[in-house]
Design a protein around this motif. Structure first.
Motif, PDB file in Angstrom:
ATOM      1  N   VAL A  22       0.844  -1.186   0.000  1.00 46.59           N
ATOM      2  CA  VAL A  22       0.000   0.000   0.000  1.00 46.59           C
ATOM      3  C   VAL A  22       0.888   1.249   0.000  1.00 46.59           C
ATOM      4  O   VAL A  22       1.829   1.346   0.782  1.00 46.59           O
ATOM      5  CB  VAL A  22      -0.939   0.038   1.231  1.00 46.59           C
ATOM      6  N   GLU A  56      -7.183  12.929   1.277  1.00 48.67           N
ATOM      7  CA  GLU A  56      -7.557  14.336   1.386  1.00 48.67           C
ATOM      8  C   GLU A  56      -6.616  15.146   2.274  1.00 48.67           C
ATOM      9  O   GLU A  56      -6.773  16.361   2.365  1.00 48.67           O
ATOM     10  CB  GLU A  56      -8.999  14.441   1.901  1.00 48.67           C
ATOM     11  N   PHE A  59      -2.857  13.932   7.264  1.00 52.69           N
ATOM     12  CA  PHE A  59      -3.396  13.208   8.423  1.00 52.69           C
ATOM     13  C   PHE A  59      -4.047  11.905   7.960  1.00 52.69           C
ATOM     14  O   PHE A  59      -3.870  10.848   8.573  1.00 52.69           O
ATOM     15  CB  PHE A  59      -4.417  14.087   9.146  1.00 52.69           C
ATOM     16  N   SER A  63      -2.974   7.998   8.517  1.00 52.77           N
ATOM     17  CA  SER A  63      -4.008   7.154   9.117  1.00 52.77           C
ATOM     18  C   SER A  63      -4.323   5.935   8.246  1.00 52.77           C
ATOM     19  O   SER A  63      -4.498   4.824   8.753  1.00 52.77           O
ATOM     20  CB  SER A  63      -5.283   7.978   9.342  1.00 52.77           C
ATOM     21  N   VAL A  64      -4.380   6.136   6.942  1.00 52.30           N
ATOM     22  CA  VAL A  64      -4.562   4.995   6.037  1.00 52.30           C
ATOM     23  C   VAL A  64      -3.360   4.055   6.180  1.00 52.30           C
ATOM     24  O   VAL A  64      -3.515   2.820   6.229  1.00 52.30           O
ATOM     25  CB  VAL A  64      -4.703   5.474   4.573  1.00 52.30           C
ATOM     26  N   GLY A  67      -3.761   1.903   9.156  1.00 53.82           N
ATOM     27  CA  GLY A  67      -4.690   0.802   8.915  1.00 53.82           C
ATOM     28  C   GLY A  67      -4.072  -0.306   8.090  1.00 53.82           C
ATOM     29  O   GLY A  67      -4.161  -1.488   8.434  1.00 53.82           O
ATOM     30  N   SER A  68      -3.415   0.074   7.008  1.00 50.06           N
ATOM     31  CA  SER A  68      -2.884  -0.961   6.120  1.00 50.06           C
ATOM     32  C   SER A  68      -1.733  -1.706   6.783  1.00 50.06           C
ATOM     33  O   SER A  68      -1.611  -2.928   6.658  1.00 50.06           O
ATOM     34  CB  SER A  68      -2.461  -0.360   4.773  1.00 50.06           C
ATOM     35  N   ALA A  73       0.107  -5.123   5.830  1.00 46.69           N
ATOM     36  CA  ALA A  73       0.600  -4.725   4.510  1.00 46.69           C
ATOM     37  C   ALA A  73       1.866  -3.875   4.653  1.00 46.69           C
ATOM     38  O   ALA A  73       1.947  -3.009   5.519  1.00 46.69           O
ATOM     39  CB  ALA A  73      -0.465  -3.925   3.766  1.00 46.69           C
TER      40      ALA A  73
ATOM     41  N   ASN B 101      -9.635   9.689  12.888  1.00 44.11           N
ATOM     42  CA  ASN B 101      -9.171   8.975  11.702  1.00 44.11           C
ATOM     43  C   ASN B 101      -9.761   7.584  11.486  1.00 44.11           C
ATOM     44  O   ASN B 101      -9.216   6.814  10.689  1.00 44.11           O
ATOM     45  CB  ASN B 101      -7.638   8.884  11.713  1.00 44.11           C
ATOM     46  N   SER B 104     -10.262   6.753   7.860  1.00 39.41           N
ATOM     47  CA  SER B 104      -9.006   6.577   7.120  1.00 39.41           C
ATOM     48  C   SER B 104      -8.333   5.257   7.479  1.00 39.41           C
ATOM     49  O   SER B 104      -7.801   4.564   6.606  1.00 39.41           O
ATOM     50  CB  SER B 104      -8.041   7.731   7.413  1.00 39.41           C
ATOM     51  N   VAL B 105      -8.343   4.918   8.746  1.00 39.72           N
ATOM     52  CA  VAL B 105      -7.757   3.641   9.155  1.00 39.72           C
ATOM     53  C   VAL B 105      -8.506   2.502   8.465  1.00 39.72           C
ATOM     54  O   VAL B 105      -7.899   1.538   7.977  1.00 39.72           O
ATOM     55  CB  VAL B 105      -7.784   3.485  10.691  1.00 39.72           C
ATOM     56  N   THR B 107     -10.028   2.665   5.623  1.00 37.81           N
ATOM     57  CA  THR B 107      -9.560   2.658   4.233  1.00 37.81           C
ATOM     58  C   THR B 107      -8.262   1.866   4.120  1.00 37.81           C
ATOM     59  O   THR B 107      -8.081   1.074   3.182  1.00 37.81           O
ATOM     60  CB  THR B 107      -9.331   4.107   3.741  1.00 37.81           C
ATOM     61  N   GLY B 108      -7.376   2.080   5.073  1.00 39.72           N
ATOM     62  CA  GLY B 108      -6.106   1.346   5.077  1.00 39.72           C
ATOM     63  C   GLY B 108      -6.312  -0.153   5.234  1.00 39.72           C
ATOM     64  O   GLY B 108      -5.661  -0.961   4.564  1.00 39.72           O
ATOM     65  N   LEU B 109      -7.229  -0.532   6.106  1.00 36.66           N
ATOM     66  CA  LEU B 109      -7.523  -1.961   6.286  1.00 36.66           C
ATOM     67  C   LEU B 109      -8.048  -2.549   4.973  1.00 36.66           C
ATOM     68  O   LEU B 109      -7.612  -3.624   4.528  1.00 36.66           O
ATOM     69  CB  LEU B 109      -8.564  -2.163   7.389  1.00 36.66           C
ATOM     70  N   ALA B 111      -7.578  -1.420   1.986  1.00 40.50           N
ATOM     71  CA  ALA B 111      -6.510  -1.417   0.976  1.00 40.50           C
ATOM     72  C   ALA B 111      -5.581  -2.612   1.170  1.00 40.50           C
ATOM     73  O   ALA B 111      -5.166  -3.257   0.197  1.00 40.50           O
ATOM     74  CB  ALA B 111      -5.727  -0.109   1.048  1.00 40.50           C
ATOM     75  N   ALA B 112      -5.263  -2.887   2.433  1.00 37.35           N
ATOM     76  CA  ALA B 112      -4.389  -4.028   2.713  1.00 37.35           C
ATOM     77  C   ALA B 112      -5.050  -5.324   2.262  1.00 37.35           C
ATOM     78  O   ALA B 112      -4.411  -6.193   1.656  1.00 37.35           O
ATOM     79  CB  ALA B 112      -4.059  -4.086   4.207  1.00 37.35           C
ATOM     80  N   ASN B 113      -6.331  -5.446   2.533  1.00 36.35           N
ATOM     81  CA  ASN B 113      -7.055  -6.651   2.115  1.00 36.35           C
ATOM     82  C   ASN B 113      -7.104  -6.759   0.597  1.00 36.35           C
ATOM     83  O   ASN B 113      -6.908  -7.836   0.028  1.00 36.35           O
ATOM     84  CB  ASN B 113      -8.470  -6.654   2.701  1.00 36.35           C
ATOM     85  N   ALA B 114      -7.360  -5.625  -0.056  1.00 35.40           N
ATOM     86  CA  ALA B 114      -7.429  -5.625  -1.522  1.00 35.40           C
ATOM     87  C   ALA B 114      -6.077  -5.986  -2.133  1.00 35.40           C
ATOM     88  O   ALA B 114      -5.994  -6.774  -3.083  1.00 35.40           O
ATOM     89  CB  ALA B 114      -7.890  -4.254  -2.016  1.00 35.40           C
ATOM     90  N   SER B 139     -11.919  12.904   7.276  1.00 32.74           N
ATOM     91  CA  SER B 139     -11.586  11.493   7.029  1.00 32.74           C
ATOM     92  C   SER B 139     -12.796  10.744   6.475  1.00 32.74           C
ATOM     93  O   SER B 139     -12.676   9.943   5.543  1.00 32.74           O
ATOM     94  CB  SER B 139     -11.117  10.815   8.316  1.00 32.74           C
ATOM     95  N   GLY B 142     -13.487  11.919   2.911  1.00 31.55           N
ATOM     96  CA  GLY B 142     -12.487  11.358   1.988  1.00 31.55           C
ATOM     97  C   GLY B 142     -12.782   9.900   1.672  1.00 31.55           C
ATOM     98  O   GLY B 142     -12.705   9.461   0.518  1.00 31.55           O
ATOM     99  N   ARG B 146     -13.931   8.589  -2.192  1.00 31.95           N
ATOM    100  CA  ARG B 146     -13.141   7.553  -2.880  1.00 31.95           C
ATOM    101  C   ARG B 146     -13.958   6.274  -3.063  1.00 31.95           C
ATOM    102  O   ARG B 146     -13.508   5.335  -3.706  1.00 31.95           O
ATOM    103  CB  ARG B 146     -11.868   7.239  -2.079  1.00 31.95           C
TER     104      ARG B 146
END
Lengths: 400, 346
Positions: A22, A56, A59, A63-64, A67-68, A73, B101, B104-105, B107-109, B111-114, B139, B142, B146
């Motif tokens: 990611v 956006e 921050f 934060s993304v 999560g990833s 990841a 957030n 956003s977090v 979204t990250g989860l 994305a990692a799965n995808a 957040s 956003g 997306r």
């Protein structure tokens, strides 16, 4: 393959070869060329199944990434300056959660006044955030450090900032040998998270800790952080063995006239003045010392700013007469930021430490300016805090 | 739904543990194998509707995904009362990062799965109204624009209850909070301020937006199930009475939720791609007073000088009724409705 590349392109290609899962970033100068190149690589399929996410804000970018990374990841982002400050809360959080995100910092000044040019104010402002900070002297090292950053960060469960001077490195073209894919695949182990969100083995990540456990949590984080210096050094050594060139490490001495590491130099003696610096100014300093000829002055480059390599610095400084720190960040009301770390490391040695604040907000640090600073340093004419190249005319105008 | 024909409407779809229904039609809560995603032992206040809603949401989402669920939680009551180290009340894979957030977090989860080809793993984010409509707004927006594959659930109790009941952007006008006290010439939260997040979500034209309350838990469950059947960004906004912040008795949380709906104060609806697609009609209209009076935060509306504010609250509910078409064209009495429903069953 050695080729002429912009620093940002060299970094982007190296990051791509680390096979991130990611990449998530928000544009800010002077980091944009890196993430633009990665976005293109992701769009063309060159990054495999990597997800590139436009967000956006910084921050959100961090934060993304949290999560990833928490979902296992390998995660990369890049920022600078105001962007780093805007994501600060999440920067601390990523470290507390033990997520080995790798982030390029294209070092840039912090406003106000707004200024897009290079100094070290941004990442040094986050020195307490729990991230490793590796500093590059040139484009080759900036690129190579990313391989070390993923390797060391993932072994430690600590996020890593790879710091490269904005514009001076990010936008400068230089000869770079980008790591080959097969070599990175052989060198960099797959990411095996120490703690991960897993639907088959559910865990709770990010609990609240009260007064009865918070100190212990921080203590363990501190211990791990101290251990990180040895891990960074170890990956730096392994990198040299695998790729045949130097990158990373703690405190460096250089062979005369080059940025090649000198591993056998005797420590400075009682007549020597030691100049300590970090980032691309190390190269300018080396040219300056070469041009000065046979003077009692030695150059030390700080390769790892966090954790601060106090022990390695003490050894490298030896019994020097005095230390001059070329500082690219100013702690208002105090002095140079790096100087504070150096003074702390040398406390009790009796060695005088002189702070020279230089090159704020992109002011060029020329060889001419450095020659004057080094000469005054050798002559014992520097105070506790000097500002390099202060323009009397501008001061007069602004005070008018 | 293949309901067994029985003459008591009380045992229809509104009841939690209807053992008379086929297994597939029963509430997740009525089944022996219910996930109990939010287990006992957490520290929520008595009567906390957020805890109730969260358990239903989570159990439904866990059930809908076969347990392949990751959850990102914003800072707030829900996080604090459920995860004080070394304990956790959550059974699913759950992460808390920060206040602003969660989206956003998430979204990250996703994305990692995808990135790793795990399209079977789904992601849910949740937070309170402060973490959603105020500090987390960017957040959430956003994530919406997306169209990330995340269900975001906002538990709206109309204020910052975790920090001691301060005003949020979701605090209703006139409500007393610690930062909109009953003082001065305009007591409570100001009129003409605040925002209703579901409409903002709809403006993003995401695949699914819905509102719900704990007064109709089967409806909440159905909406979570619908949301989990859709990919992309989805938003669920649940009204959750807070006895502490509202100054209401802990046993009144369900009744207050019902009164909020039946008075038109809180519209319950679904929207797809920005268009309103379903509205829960008011079954038995009540005046806003039935919703407001049991809450100490509105006590000043029923004292001398509160008449104008009360009228404005009432007007706002009427505006909701018009805007969302909350009333049947021909309002029916309870007796008429029961008779019609029984007729329909035959």
């Amino acid at each position: 393959m050695r080729e002429v590349l912009e620093g940002s392109q060299a970094v982007a290609r190296t990051v791509a070869r680390c096979r991130p899962d990611v990449v998530c970033a928000y544009p800010i100068s002077p980091q944009t060329h890196i993430v633009e190149a990665l976005a293109r690589a992701a769009r063309t399929g060159a990054l495999g199944s990597c997800e590139y996410i436009n967000v956006e804000s910084e921050f959100a970018a961090m934060s993304v990434s949290i999560g990833s990374s928490a979902a296992g990841a390998r995660t990369y982002t890049a920022t600078a300056s105001q962007g780093l400050l805007f994501m600060t809360e999440a920067v601390y959080n990523a470290a507390g959660l033990g997520l080995p995100i790798v982030m390029t910092i294209a070092n840039r000044a912090i406003g106000s006044p707004i200024n897009i040019w290079n100094d070290h104010s941004d990442s040094l402002a986050l020195r307490d955030s729990g991230w490793l900070q590796l500093f590059a002297v040139d484009n080759q090292e900036a690129a190579d450090l990313h391989v070390i950053a993923f390797a060391a960060g993932e072994e430690l469960g600590i996020p890593v900032m790879v710091c490269m001077d904005g514009f001076i490195l990010t936008h400068a073209s230089d000869v770079v040998d980008v790591v080959e894919q097969a070599d990175v695949d052989a060198f960099l182990p797959p990411y095996r998270p120490q703690q991960v969100l897993d639907v088959d083995h559910p865990t709770t990540i990010g609990t609240m800790a009260g007064p009865e456990t918070f100190t212990e949590t921080r203590y363990l984080q501190h211990k791990r952080f101290l251990d990180a210096a040895a891990v960074v050094q170890s990956w730096s050594d392994r990198f040299r063995e695998a790729f045949g060139r130097e990158a990373g490490g703690l405190v460096h001495t250089y062979l005369p006239g080059t940025l090649d590491r000198d591993r056998t130099a005797p420590p400075p003696g009682a007549d020597d003045t030691v100049v300590v610096a970090m980032g691309s100014v190390v190269g300018t300093l080396q040219d300056t010392l070469t041009a000065l000829g046979d003077e009692p002055v030695r150059l030390l480059g700080i390769g790892t700013y966090r954790p601060f390599p106090a022990q390695a610095l003490r050894e490298a400084v030896g019994a020097a007469r005095r230390v001059v720190v070329i500082d690219r960040a100013l702690e208002l009301g105090v002095g140079g930021v790096l100087t504070g770390d150096v003074r702390h490391a040398l406390a009790g040695t009796g060695i005088a430490v002189h702070s020279v604040v230089a090159g704020l907000g992109g002011r060029p640090i020329t060889q001419e300016v450095l020659t004057d600073v080094v000469r005054r340093g050798i002559a014992g004419q520097l105070g506790d805090l000097d500002f390099c190249d202060l323009r009397a005319d501008a001061l007069e105008e602004m005070n008018a | 739904m293949t309901a067994v024909s029985i003459p008591f409407m009380q045992t229809g779809t509104l009841v939690v543990g209807n053992r008379l229904l086929d297994d597939d039609d029963r509430s997740v809560q009525a089944r022996a194998d219910r996930p109990s995603s939010l287990t006992k032992g957490h520290r929520a206040c008595q009567g906390c509707a957020e805890a109730l809603a969260a358990r239903w949401v989570m159990d439904t989402a866990v059930d809908a995904t076969g347990g392949k669920l990751m959850v990102a939680n914003a800072t707030g009551c829900l996080e604090v009362f459920s995860t004080l180290y070394p304990e956790s009340a959550w059974k699913p894979a759950w992460i808390h990062s920060l206040f602003a957030n969660a989206a956003s977090v998430a979204t990250g989860l996703a994305a990692a799965n995808a990135a790793r080809g795990r399209s079977d793993i789904r992601v849910l984010a949740q937070g309170g109204d402060g973490g959603t409509v105020d500090i987390g707004m960017a957040s959430v927006s956003g994530m919406f624009e997306r169209n990330d594959d995340v269900l975001y659930v906002c538990y709206d109790n109309g204020g910052y209850m975790n920090t001691g009941v301060q005003r949020s952007g979701s605090t209703p006008p006139a409500a007393r909070t610690a930062t909109t006290p009953i003082a001065g010439t305009r007591p409570g939260a100001p009129f003409g301020q605040g925002k209703f997040m579901p409409r903002i979500a709809m403006a993003h034209e995401i695949p699914y937006v819905a509102t719900a309350t704990v007064a109709d838990l089967r409806d909440l469950e159905a909406k979570v199930r619908t949301a989990m059947s859709i990919h992309g960004a989805r938003y669920l906004h649940v009204l959750v009475p807070c006895p502490l912040g509202w100054g209401s008795a802990s046993h009144q949380s369900i009744a207050l939720s019902r009164a909020a709906v039946q008075s038109g104060t809180f519209p319950v609806f679904e929207a797809r791609a920005g268009e309103l697609t379903a509205v829960t009609k008011i079954r038995e209209r009540v005046d806003v007073e039935e919703y407001l009076r049991p809450q100490q935060r509105f006590a000043h509306l029923f004292k001398p000088g509160g008449e104008d504010a009360l009228a404005r609250v009432r007007a706002a509910a009427e505006a909701n009724i018009r805007r969302y078409g909350l009333l049947d064209d021909e309002p029916r009495s309870r007796v008429q409705r029961q008779a019609q429903e029984q007729e329909a069953r035959r």
